[in-house]
Design a protein around this motif. Structure first.
Motif, PDB file in Angstrom:
ATOM      1  N   VAL A 114       5.907   8.638   4.212  1.00 18.30           N
ATOM      2  CA  VAL A 114       6.629   8.675   5.482  1.00 18.30           C
ATOM      3  C   VAL A 114       5.936   7.710   6.439  1.00 18.30           C
ATOM      4  O   VAL A 114       4.808   7.955   6.883  1.00 18.30           O
ATOM      5  CB  VAL A 114       6.674  10.092   6.081  1.00 18.30           C
ATOM      6  CG1 VAL A 114       7.319  10.057   7.476  1.00 18.30           C
ATOM      7  CG2 VAL A 114       7.460  11.043   5.183  1.00 18.30           C
ATOM      8  N   LEU A 115       6.595   6.607   6.713  1.00 21.02           N
ATOM      9  CA  LEU A 115       6.068   5.595   7.616  1.00 21.02           C
ATOM     10  C   LEU A 115       6.551   5.907   9.021  1.00 21.02           C
ATOM     11  O   LEU A 115       7.742   5.790   9.301  1.00 21.02           O
ATOM     12  CB  LEU A 115       6.546   4.215   7.165  1.00 21.02           C
ATOM     13  CG  LEU A 115       6.115   3.025   8.006  1.00 21.02           C
ATOM     14  CD1 LEU A 115       4.602   2.848   7.939  1.00 21.02           C
ATOM     15  CD2 LEU A 115       6.820   1.764   7.526  1.00 21.02           C
ATOM     16  N   TYR A 116       5.623   6.336   9.884  1.00 24.32           N
ATOM     17  CA  TYR A 116       6.030   6.742  11.227  1.00 24.32           C
ATOM     18  C   TYR A 116       5.466   5.841  12.307  1.00 24.32           C
ATOM     19  O   TYR A 116       5.839   5.946  13.474  1.00 24.32           O
ATOM     20  CB  TYR A 116       5.618   8.198  11.496  1.00 24.32           C
ATOM     21  CG  TYR A 116       4.136   8.422  11.639  1.00 24.32           C
ATOM     22  CD1 TYR A 116       3.522   8.422  12.890  1.00 24.32           C
ATOM     23  CD2 TYR A 116       3.324   8.638  10.533  1.00 24.32           C
ATOM     24  CE1 TYR A 116       2.153   8.624  13.030  1.00 24.32           C
ATOM     25  CE2 TYR A 116       1.971   8.853  10.652  1.00 24.32           C
ATOM     26  CZ  TYR A 116       1.380   8.842  11.900  1.00 24.32           C
ATOM     27  OH  TYR A 116       0.032   9.046  12.025  1.00 24.32           O
ATOM     28  N   GLY A 117       4.563   4.938  11.945  1.00 23.71           N
ATOM     29  CA  GLY A 117       3.962   4.024  12.910  1.00 23.71           C
ATOM     30  C   GLY A 117       3.911   2.624  12.337  1.00 23.71           C
ATOM     31  O   GLY A 117       4.859   2.155  11.731  1.00 23.71           O
ATOM     32  N   HIS A 118       2.771   1.995  12.491  1.00 24.37           N
ATOM     33  CA  HIS A 118       2.591   0.638  11.984  1.00 24.37           C
ATOM     34  C   HIS A 118       1.940   0.684  10.604  1.00 24.37           C
ATOM     35  O   HIS A 118       1.295   1.663  10.230  1.00 24.37           O
ATOM     36  CB  HIS A 118       1.688  -0.148  12.940  1.00 24.37           C
ATOM     37  CG  HIS A 118       1.434  -1.561  12.506  1.00 24.37           C
ATOM     38  ND1 HIS A 118       2.409  -2.527  12.517  1.00 24.37           N
ATOM     39  CD2 HIS A 118       0.302  -2.158  12.041  1.00 24.37           C
ATOM     40  CE1 HIS A 118       1.891  -3.675  12.081  1.00 24.37           C
ATOM     41  NE2 HIS A 118       0.627  -3.474  11.779  1.00 24.37           N
ATOM     42  N   SER A 119       2.121  -0.362   9.840  1.00 24.62           N
ATOM     43  CA  SER A 119       1.353  -0.584   8.621  1.00 24.62           C
ATOM     44  C   SER A 119       1.611  -2.000   8.167  1.00 24.62           C
ATOM     45  O   SER A 119       2.685  -2.560   8.425  1.00 24.62           O
ATOM     46  CB  SER A 119       1.717   0.408   7.513  1.00 24.62           C
ATOM     47  OG  SER A 119       0.756   0.325   6.460  1.00 24.62           O
ATOM     48  N   ALA A 120       0.633  -2.584   7.499  1.00 26.13           N
ATOM     49  CA  ALA A 120       0.793  -3.975   7.087  1.00 26.13           C
ATOM     50  C   ALA A 120      -0.084  -4.282   5.890  1.00 26.13           C
ATOM     51  O   ALA A 120      -1.084  -3.605   5.622  1.00 26.13           O
ATOM     52  CB  ALA A 120       0.431  -4.922   8.244  1.00 26.13           C
ATOM     53  N   ALA A 121       0.328  -5.298   5.165  1.00 27.62           N
ATOM     54  CA  ALA A 121      -0.467  -5.920   4.107  1.00 27.62           C
ATOM     55  C   ALA A 121      -0.946  -4.904   3.081  1.00 27.62           C
ATOM     56  O   ALA A 121      -0.205  -4.039   2.642  1.00 27.62           O
ATOM     57  CB  ALA A 121      -1.616  -6.701   4.732  1.00 27.62           C
ATOM     58  N   GLY A 122      -2.226  -5.012   2.685  1.00 24.23           N
ATOM     59  CA  GLY A 122      -2.756  -4.160   1.626  1.00 24.23           C
ATOM     60  C   GLY A 122      -2.711  -2.684   1.948  1.00 24.23           C
ATOM     61  O   GLY A 122      -2.573  -1.851   1.043  1.00 24.23           O
ATOM     62  N   ALA A 123      -2.797  -2.324   3.218  1.00 24.54           N
ATOM     63  CA  ALA A 123      -2.746  -0.910   3.592  1.00 24.54           C
ATOM     64  C   ALA A 123      -1.374  -0.322   3.294  1.00 24.54           C
ATOM     65  O   ALA A 123      -1.257   0.817   2.830  1.00 24.54           O
ATOM     66  CB  ALA A 123      -3.084  -0.741   5.071  1.00 24.54           C
ATOM     67  N   LEU A 124      -0.322  -1.082   3.546  1.00 23.91           N
ATOM     68  CA  LEU A 124       1.043  -0.618   3.253  1.00 23.91           C
ATOM     69  C   LEU A 124       1.284  -0.572   1.743  1.00 23.91           C
ATOM     70  O   LEU A 124       1.885   0.371   1.223  1.00 23.91           O
ATOM     71  CB  LEU A 124       2.060  -1.539   3.922  1.00 23.91           C
ATOM     72  CG  LEU A 124       3.538  -1.233   3.685  1.00 23.91           C
ATOM     73  CD1 LEU A 124       3.896   0.169   4.147  1.00 23.91           C
ATOM     74  CD2 LEU A 124       4.415  -2.262   4.384  1.00 23.91           C
ATOM     75  N   LEU A 125       0.788  -1.568   1.030  1.00 32.61           N
ATOM     76  CA  LEU A 125       0.967  -1.611  -0.419  1.00 32.61           C
ATOM     77  C   LEU A 125       0.285  -0.434  -1.111  1.00 32.61           C
ATOM     78  O   LEU A 125       0.812   0.116  -2.076  1.00 32.61           O
ATOM     79  CB  LEU A 125       0.410  -2.929  -0.980  1.00 32.61           C
ATOM     80  CG  LEU A 125       1.156  -4.200  -0.569  1.00 32.61           C
ATOM     81  CD1 LEU A 125       0.354  -5.430  -0.973  1.00 32.61           C
ATOM     82  CD2 LEU A 125       2.533  -4.244  -1.192  1.00 32.61           C
ATOM     83  N   ALA A 126      -0.885  -0.038  -0.635  1.00 29.46           N
ATOM     84  CA  ALA A 126      -1.679   0.999  -1.303  1.00 29.46           C
ATOM     85  C   ALA A 126      -1.299   2.408  -0.895  1.00 29.46           C
ATOM     86  O   ALA A 126      -1.773   3.374  -1.510  1.00 29.46           O
ATOM     87  CB  ALA A 126      -3.167   0.778  -1.020  1.00 29.46           C
ATOM     88  N   THR A 127      -0.441   2.562   0.114  1.00 26.22           N
ATOM     89  CA  THR A 127      -0.054   3.904   0.581  1.00 26.22           C
ATOM     90  C   THR A 127       1.454   4.095   0.423  1.00 26.22           C
ATOM     91  O   THR A 127       1.924   4.565  -0.598  1.00 26.22           O
ATOM     92  CB  THR A 127      -0.492   4.116   2.044  1.00 26.22           C
ATOM     93  OG1 THR A 127       0.038   3.073   2.876  1.00 26.22           O
ATOM     94  CG2 THR A 127      -2.019   4.128   2.156  1.00 26.22           C
ATOM     95  N   GLY A 128       2.228   3.700   1.425  1.00 25.45           N
ATOM     96  CA  GLY A 128       3.659   3.944   1.401  1.00 25.45           C
ATOM     97  C   GLY A 128       4.389   3.301   0.245  1.00 25.45           C
ATOM     98  O   GLY A 128       5.263   3.913  -0.369  1.00 25.45           O
ATOM     99  N   LEU A 129       4.030   2.064  -0.098  1.00 26.49           N
ATOM    100  CA  LEU A 129       4.728   1.378  -1.179  1.00 26.49           C
ATOM    101  C   LEU A 129       4.239   1.805  -2.558  1.00 26.49           C
ATOM    102  O   LEU A 129       4.810   1.389  -3.565  1.00 26.49           O
ATOM    103  CB  LEU A 129       4.594  -0.140  -1.009  1.00 26.49           C
ATOM    104  CG  LEU A 129       5.373  -0.733   0.163  1.00 26.49           C
ATOM    105  CD1 LEU A 129       5.160  -2.241   0.251  1.00 26.49           C
ATOM    106  CD2 LEU A 129       6.863  -0.424   0.057  1.00 26.49           C
ATOM    107  N   ALA A 130       3.198   2.626  -2.620  1.00 26.02           N
ATOM    108  CA  ALA A 130       2.735   3.167  -3.907  1.00 26.02           C
ATOM    109  C   ALA A 130       3.355   4.518  -4.212  1.00 26.02           C
ATOM    110  O   ALA A 130       3.134   5.074  -5.286  1.00 26.02           O
ATOM    111  CB  ALA A 130       1.205   3.288  -3.909  1.00 26.02           C
TER     112      ALA A 130
END
Length: 240
Positions: A114-130
């Protein structure tokens, strides 16, 4: 909505989710009566080796001990770009976190981001996109890569990238663009109960096989990815 508002709306029957310097961990009771593991990154915290290994440990400990789905709440900066984290092998820690979430999902623990704020790059890939399914909340601000960084990598001008972003979601940050590419499965409404929307998603979860490329083609955001992936798969099978 604040993080506390979001968690309260998701789990009106109670939760034990704590925020330890931007790292979320705990459990919550679902409307159906089951229990859900809740982890995540909050307060736009950069995802470094310390945060990644802690989140990985929570998931791994839960796999053999508990059952039920896993929720990953995301409001982060990008990966932590410090000399210490890079020297310790930040890329391996981020890959480990992603693989742990995928491993859990493939072994009976459906994962929802659940993306409720900001996220980018490797942090987004390793959490929400995983996770198997990534949901966005209105106002979320994701970016796989921001345009200034993209300009440095591609050697294209900001003006050229901004023009491409008008017609090609791949070049544009933002929730609607990630949804068009199939990366964001759906966007929930803040005006309705998040608990009800979560239960509806759990009752109709897509298959564990990642078909975001097909979703991107269906939505017109990634027209070639699904076809190319299928061709690569066929060639690999033929080469056996």
């Amino acid at each position: 909505m604040t993080l506390d508002d979001i968690i309260a709306s998701l789990f009106p029957d109670g939760h034990e989710v704590s925020n330890d310097n931007g790292v979320l961990h705990g459990s919550a009771t679902l409307r159906s009566g089951g229990t859900m593991l809740v982890i995540g990154i909050a307060n736009r915290t950069a995802l470094g080796v310390d945060e990644a290994i802690r989140l990985s440990a929570h998931v791994l400990k839960s796999i053999g001990r508990d059952s039920g789905p896993i929720l990953v709440l995301v409001d982060s900066d990008s990966q932590r770009m410090s000399k210490r984290d890079e020297l310790l092998g930040l890329n391996e820690f981020l890959a480990h976190l992603a693989k742990v979430l995928i491993h859990a999902d493939m072994n009976g623990r459906p994962t929802i981001g659940v993306l409720y704020g900001h996220s980018a790059a490797g942090a987004l890939l390793a959490t929400g996109l995983a996770t198997r399914v990534l949901v966005g909340l209105p106002g979320a601000d994701p970016a796989v890569m921001d345009l200034p960084s993209m300009a440095k990598v591609t050697k294209l001008s900001m003006e050229a990238l901004q023009e491409k972003a008008k017609s090609t979601p791949v070049f544009a940050p933002g929730l609607s663009n990630l949804a068009q590419m199939g990366a964001v499965h759906m966007t929930w409404s803040n005006a309705a109960s998040l608990a009800d929307q979560l239960e509806a998603l759990l009752a109709d979860m897509p298959a564990a096989q990642d078909r975001r490329d097909a979703l991107g083609k269906q939505r017109g955001g990634r027209l070639k990815a699904a076809e190319i992936a299928e061709r690569v798969r066929d060639l690999a099978l033929q080469a056996r």
